[in-house]
Design an enzyme around this catalytic site. Sequence first.
Site, PDB file in Angstrom:
ATOM      1  N   TYR A   1       0.819  -1.217   0.000  1.00 19.42           N
ATOM      2  CA  TYR A   1       0.000   0.000   0.000  1.00 19.42           C
ATOM      3  C   TYR A   1       0.854   1.270   0.000  1.00 19.42           C
ATOM      4  O   TYR A   1       0.321   2.377  -0.011  1.00 19.42           O
ATOM      5  CB  TYR A   1      -1.108  -0.007   1.045  1.00 19.42           C
ATOM      6  CG  TYR A   1      -0.800  -0.408   2.471  1.00 19.42           C
ATOM      7  CD1 TYR A   1       0.376  -0.057   3.108  1.00 19.42           C
ATOM      8  CD2 TYR A   1      -1.767  -1.109   3.210  1.00 19.42           C
ATOM      9  CE1 TYR A   1       0.594  -0.402   4.423  1.00 19.42           C
ATOM     10  CE2 TYR A   1      -1.554  -1.459   4.530  1.00 19.42           C
ATOM     11  CZ  TYR A   1      -0.371  -1.111   5.137  1.00 19.42           C
ATOM     12  OH  TYR A   1      -0.140  -1.440   6.443  1.00 19.42           O
TER      13      TYR A   1
ATOM     14  N   LYS B   1       4.859   3.557   5.097  1.00 19.98           N
ATOM     15  CA  LYS B   1       5.548   2.596   4.219  1.00 19.98           C
ATOM     16  C   LYS B   1       5.928   3.250   2.887  1.00 19.98           C
ATOM     17  O   LYS B   1       6.935   2.870   2.275  1.00 19.98           O
ATOM     18  CB  LYS B   1       4.667   1.372   3.977  1.00 19.98           C
ATOM     19  CG  LYS B   1       4.458   0.492   5.212  1.00 19.98           C
ATOM     20  CD  LYS B   1       5.734  -0.183   5.691  1.00 19.98           C
ATOM     21  CE  LYS B   1       5.439  -1.297   6.702  1.00 19.98           C
ATOM     22  NZ  LYS B   1       6.656  -1.927   7.232  1.00 19.98           N
TER      23      LYS B   1
HETATM   24  C1  HXC Z   1      -7.209   3.447  17.194  1.00 19.58           C
HETATM   25  C2  HXC Z   1      -5.302   3.223  18.454  1.00 19.58           C
HETATM   26  C3  HXC Z   1      -5.371   1.810  18.352  1.00 19.58           C
HETATM   27  C4  HXC Z   1      -6.449   1.259  17.608  1.00 19.58           C
HETATM   28  C5  HXC Z   1      -3.634   2.329  19.528  1.00 19.58           C
HETATM   29  N1  HXC Z   1      -4.206   3.482  19.188  1.00 19.58           N
HETATM   30  N2  HXC Z   1      -4.324   1.290  19.030  1.00 19.58           N
HETATM   31  N3  HXC Z   1      -6.201   4.028  17.871  1.00 19.58           N
HETATM   32  N4  HXC Z   1      -7.352   2.109  17.042  1.00 19.58           N
HETATM   33  N5  HXC Z   1      -6.580  -0.059  17.463  1.00 19.58           N
HETATM   34  C6  HXC Z   1      -3.791   4.830  19.573  1.00 19.58           C
HETATM   35  C7  HXC Z   1      -3.814   5.008  21.070  1.00 19.58           C
HETATM   36  O1  HXC Z   1      -5.133   5.300  21.535  1.00 19.58           O
HETATM   37  C8  HXC Z   1      -2.852   6.177  21.244  1.00 19.58           C
HETATM   38  O2  HXC Z   1      -3.458   7.390  20.919  1.00 19.58           O
HETATM   39  C9  HXC Z   1      -1.809   5.922  20.185  1.00 19.58           C
HETATM   40  O3  HXC Z   1      -2.428   5.031  19.221  1.00 19.58           O
HETATM   41  C10 HXC Z   1      -0.573   5.228  20.747  1.00 19.58           C
HETATM   42  O4  HXC Z   1      -1.016   4.056  21.439  1.00 19.58           O
HETATM   43  P1  HXC Z   1      -0.123   3.367  22.560  1.00 19.58           P
HETATM   44  O5  HXC Z   1      -0.794   2.108  22.953  1.00 19.58           O
HETATM   45  O6  HXC Z   1       0.224   4.356  23.619  1.00 19.58           O
HETATM   46  O7  HXC Z   1       1.216   3.099  21.721  1.00 19.58           O
HETATM   47  P2  HXC Z   1       2.424   2.131  21.979  1.00 19.58           P
HETATM   48  O8  HXC Z   1       2.377   1.515  23.352  1.00 19.58           O
HETATM   49  O9  HXC Z   1       3.623   2.871  21.585  1.00 19.58           O
HETATM   50  O10 HXC Z   1       2.141   0.904  20.978  1.00 19.58           O
HETATM   51  C11 HXC Z   1       2.222   1.047  19.612  1.00 19.58           C
HETATM   52  C12 HXC Z   1       1.036   0.393  18.912  1.00 19.58           C
HETATM   53  C13 HXC Z   1       0.881  -1.091  19.270  1.00 19.58           C
HETATM   54  C14 HXC Z   1       1.263   0.578  17.404  1.00 19.58           C
HETATM   55  C15 HXC Z   1      -0.240   1.102  19.270  1.00 19.58           C
HETATM   56  O11 HXC Z   1      -0.196  -1.677  18.536  1.00 19.58           O
HETATM   57  C16 HXC Z   1       2.111  -1.892  18.988  1.00 19.58           C
HETATM   58  O12 HXC Z   1       2.987  -1.934  19.825  1.00 19.58           O
HETATM   59  N6  HXC Z   1       2.224  -2.505  17.821  1.00 19.58           N
HETATM   60  C17 HXC Z   1       3.459  -3.249  17.416  1.00 19.58           C
HETATM   61  C18 HXC Z   1       3.146  -4.428  16.564  1.00 19.58           C
HETATM   62  C19 HXC Z   1       2.392  -4.075  15.325  1.00 19.58           C
HETATM   63  O13 HXC Z   1       1.759  -3.017  15.219  1.00 19.58           O
HETATM   64  N7  HXC Z   1       2.427  -4.977  14.383  1.00 19.58           N
HETATM   65  C20 HXC Z   1       1.728  -4.801  13.107  1.00 19.58           C
HETATM   66  C21 HXC Z   1       2.692  -4.859  12.009  1.00 19.58           C
HETATM   67  S1  HXC Z   1       1.807  -5.538  10.652  1.00 19.58           S
HETATM   68  P3  HXC Z   1      -4.063   8.409  22.061  1.00 19.58           P
HETATM   69  O14 HXC Z   1      -4.581   9.549  21.276  1.00 19.58           O
HETATM   70  O15 HXC Z   1      -5.134   7.626  22.770  1.00 19.58           O
HETATM   71  O16 HXC Z   1      -2.914   8.757  22.966  1.00 19.58           O
HETATM   72  C22 HXC Z   1       1.846  -4.457   9.383  1.00 19.58           C
HETATM   73  C23 HXC Z   1       1.193  -4.812   8.072  1.00 19.58           C
HETATM   74  C24 HXC Z   1       0.183  -5.875   8.182  1.00 19.58           C
HETATM   75  O17 HXC Z   1       2.360  -3.445   9.445  1.00 19.58           O
HETATM   76  C25 HXC Z   1      -0.707  -5.921   6.968  1.00 19.58           C
HETATM   77  C26 HXC Z   1      -1.633  -7.119   7.076  1.00 19.58           C
HETATM   78  C27 HXC Z   1      -2.809  -7.062   6.206  1.00 19.58           C
HETATM   79  P1  NAP Z   2       4.462  -8.311  14.022  1.00 19.14           P
HETATM   80  O1  NAP Z   2       4.646  -9.770  14.352  1.00 19.14           O
HETATM   81  O2  NAP Z   2       3.443  -7.548  14.752  1.00 19.14           O
HETATM   82  O3  NAP Z   2       5.887  -7.650  14.152  1.00 19.14           O
HETATM   83  C1  NAP Z   2       6.146  -6.323  14.470  1.00 19.14           C
HETATM   84  C2  NAP Z   2       7.450  -6.314  15.231  1.00 19.14           C
HETATM   85  O4  NAP Z   2       7.886  -4.968  15.413  1.00 19.14           O
HETATM   86  C3  NAP Z   2       7.333  -6.949  16.614  1.00 19.14           C
HETATM   87  O5  NAP Z   2       8.340  -7.913  16.771  1.00 19.14           O
HETATM   88  C4  NAP Z   2       7.565  -5.779  17.556  1.00 19.14           C
HETATM   89  O6  NAP Z   2       8.297  -6.212  18.697  1.00 19.14           O
HETATM   90  C5  NAP Z   2       8.393  -4.829  16.715  1.00 19.14           C
HETATM   91  N1  NAP Z   2       8.210  -3.437  17.128  1.00 19.14           N
HETATM   92  C6  NAP Z   2       7.053  -2.726  17.093  1.00 19.14           C
HETATM   93  N2  NAP Z   2       7.263  -1.487  17.579  1.00 19.14           N
HETATM   94  C7  NAP Z   2       8.577  -1.432  17.914  1.00 19.14           C
HETATM   95  C8  NAP Z   2       9.393  -0.412  18.464  1.00 19.14           C
HETATM   96  N3  NAP Z   2       8.894   0.800  18.783  1.00 19.14           N
HETATM   97  N4  NAP Z   2      10.708  -0.668  18.689  1.00 19.14           N
HETATM   98  C9  NAP Z   2      11.222  -1.902  18.383  1.00 19.14           C
HETATM   99  N5  NAP Z   2      10.493  -2.899  17.847  1.00 19.14           N
HETATM  100  C10 NAP Z   2       9.192  -2.669  17.623  1.00 19.14           C
HETATM  101  O7  NAP Z   2       4.141  -8.121  12.472  1.00 19.14           O
HETATM  102  P2  NAP Z   2       4.649  -8.874  11.161  1.00 19.14           P
HETATM  103  O8  NAP Z   2       3.435  -9.289  10.417  1.00 19.14           O
HETATM  104  O9  NAP Z   2       5.696  -9.881  11.481  1.00 19.14           O
HETATM  105  O10 NAP Z   2       5.276  -7.659  10.377  1.00 19.14           O
HETATM  106  C11 NAP Z   2       6.668  -7.578  10.103  1.00 19.14           C
HETATM  107  C12 NAP Z   2       6.888  -6.581   8.993  1.00 19.14           C
HETATM  108  O11 NAP Z   2       6.218  -7.028   7.812  1.00 19.14           O
HETATM  109  C13 NAP Z   2       6.350  -5.191   9.279  1.00 19.14           C
HETATM  110  O12 NAP Z   2       7.227  -4.224   8.733  1.00 19.14           O
HETATM  111  C14 NAP Z   2       5.038  -5.179   8.549  1.00 19.14           C
HETATM  112  O13 NAP Z   2       4.615  -3.885   8.215  1.00 19.14           O
HETATM  113  C15 NAP Z   2       5.379  -5.992   7.316  1.00 19.14           C
HETATM  114  N6  NAP Z   2       4.219  -6.589   6.630  1.00 19.14           N
HETATM  115  C16 NAP Z   2       3.614  -7.689   7.120  1.00 19.14           C
HETATM  116  C17 NAP Z   2       2.580  -8.257   6.410  1.00 19.14           C
HETATM  117  C18 NAP Z   2       1.914  -9.537   6.860  1.00 19.14           C
HETATM  118  O14 NAP Z   2       1.096 -10.091   6.126  1.00 19.14           O
HETATM  119  N7  NAP Z   2       2.235 -10.072   8.014  1.00 19.14           N
HETATM  120  C19 NAP Z   2       2.142  -7.683   5.215  1.00 19.14           C
HETATM  121  C20 NAP Z   2       2.760  -6.543   4.761  1.00 19.14           C
HETATM  122  C21 NAP Z   2       3.827  -6.004   5.471  1.00 19.14           C
HETATM  123  P3  NAP Z   2       8.020  -5.624  20.179  1.00 19.14           P
HETATM  124  O15 NAP Z   2       6.530  -5.631  20.371  1.00 19.14           O
HETATM  125  O16 NAP Z   2       8.756  -6.595  21.056  1.00 19.14           O
HETATM  126  O17 NAP Z   2       8.618  -4.265  20.197  1.00 19.14           O
END
Ligand code: HXC
Ligand code: NAP
Length: 295
Positions: A164, A179
């Site tokens: 995307y 991204k």
């Molecule tokens: C709306 C949300 C939300 C949600 C968090 N927020 N989750 N808003 N819907 N589901 C808001 C919170 O309310 C807050 O805003 C702000 O985001 C920050 O949230 P925190 O919880 O304080 O942040 P933090 O502890 O730093 O955690 C970061 C995080 C969390 C992104 C919110 O989900 C995380 O740690 N994610 C890491 C793993 C991850 O995201 N993996 C996905 C990668 S997959 P306010 O205003 O309330 O302060 C990917 C592609 C996949 O990228 C594609 C597949 C199809």
């Molecule tokens: P995931 O399992 O949720 O992995 C995200 C990782 O990022 C976790 O290991 C998390 O570890 C780490 N992370 C998040 N915030 C961080 C921070 N502030 N500092 C350090 N580490 C942090 O997701 P995934 O599916 O494996 O995704 C991996 C990559 O692939 C991402 O770049 C994602 O956008 C991309 N991607 C995935 C898909 C899919 O189908 N899965 C599709 C398109 C793109 P901690 O929580 O321990 O910090």
Amino acid sequence: MSDLIGLPGPPPVGETALPADTFADVSVFVTGGGTGLGKAIASEFARLGASIVIASRKEEHLASGKDAMEALGAPVLAVACDIREPDAISATFDEAEKTFGLPGVLVNNAAANFPVPAEDMSPNAWRTVVDITLNGTFLCAREFGRRHLTAGTPGSIVNVGASYAWTGGPGFAHSAAAKAGVKNLTESLAVEWGPYGIQVNALVPGLFPHEDMTADIRGSLDRTSDKDPCQPAMRVGQRQELGWAATFLASPYARFISGHTLVVDGANWQRRTLTNPPVTTVREQMGKGPFTADS
Ligand code: HXC
Ligand code: NAP
């Protein structure tokens, strides 16, 4: 559907196309290497002789990544690090360098994402995703680049993107914008640092479901139908396919590839026509009622 064979599946986990010692004496720094795709990528480097550094925030993820690398016989260092924090990144590189020498490969895999309609997104939600996904990628690349420029040594960066970046991501506006920045950054850094021996590429995964997906992302996938027949390949990705692509891009066999974004998605992102299915709003897709300013 039964006569549609789709793209053949890959060889099983554990097989490799590259020589077994491709990354012997190379340390590979993987952000978010304790879960999902980061762990799968780290595993493929480990199978090819690398020592692995995993950097992420949560102890349980670090422990899981460490266990996986040890099970493959790879030397591993797992360090708690939030990639939004430049000082924490620098300290993690210090520890990595002390343990295994300067990492020769950086995989910027860590990212943040959750589905949310743009009109509902708080300023801090936007900032958080951009800060982790784009700024964190830049900060880690900067640390890696500065150390290699100082040492006069070559290196390779693989940034993990998403398709995307090109298409926009309805329901994921923050992550899609971040991204797109990662893809663009890949191209700038490849040119800036090529003269110093640093290769910079990006890797775009298609749909790779896995057990570590956050509840939000998993819920978003579960709202729609079976994923295999929605892909031109008639199947989703298997994690080793992404790991193999990452190891190839960082290997000696890909030294003249730089500034490139390699999409590993069975052509799914090109599946766009002028007659797509009827439009449903992101709110509808997410089962949300009408927007109100205080929602
Ligand atoms: C709306 C949300 C939300 C949600 C968090 N927020 N989750 N808003 N819907 N589901 C808001 C919170 O309310 C807050 O805003 C702000 O985001 C920050 O949230 P925190 O919880 O304080 O942040 P933090 O502890 O730093 O955690 C970061 C995080 C969390 C992104 C919110 O989900 C995380 O740690 N994610 C890491 C793993 C991850 O995201 N993996 C996905 C990668 S997959 P306010 O205003 O309330 O302060 C990917 C592609 C996949 O990228 C594609 C597949 C199809
Ligand atoms: P995931 O399992 O949720 O992995 C995200 C990782 O990022 C976790 O290991 C998390 O570890 C780490 N992370 C998040 N915030 C961080 C921070 N502030 N500092 C350090 N580490 C942090 O997701 P995934 O599916 O494996 O995704 C991996 C990559 O692939 C991402 O770049 C994602 O956008 C991309 N991607 C995935 C898909 C899919 O189908 N899965 C599709 C398109 C793109 P901690 O929580 O321990 O910090």
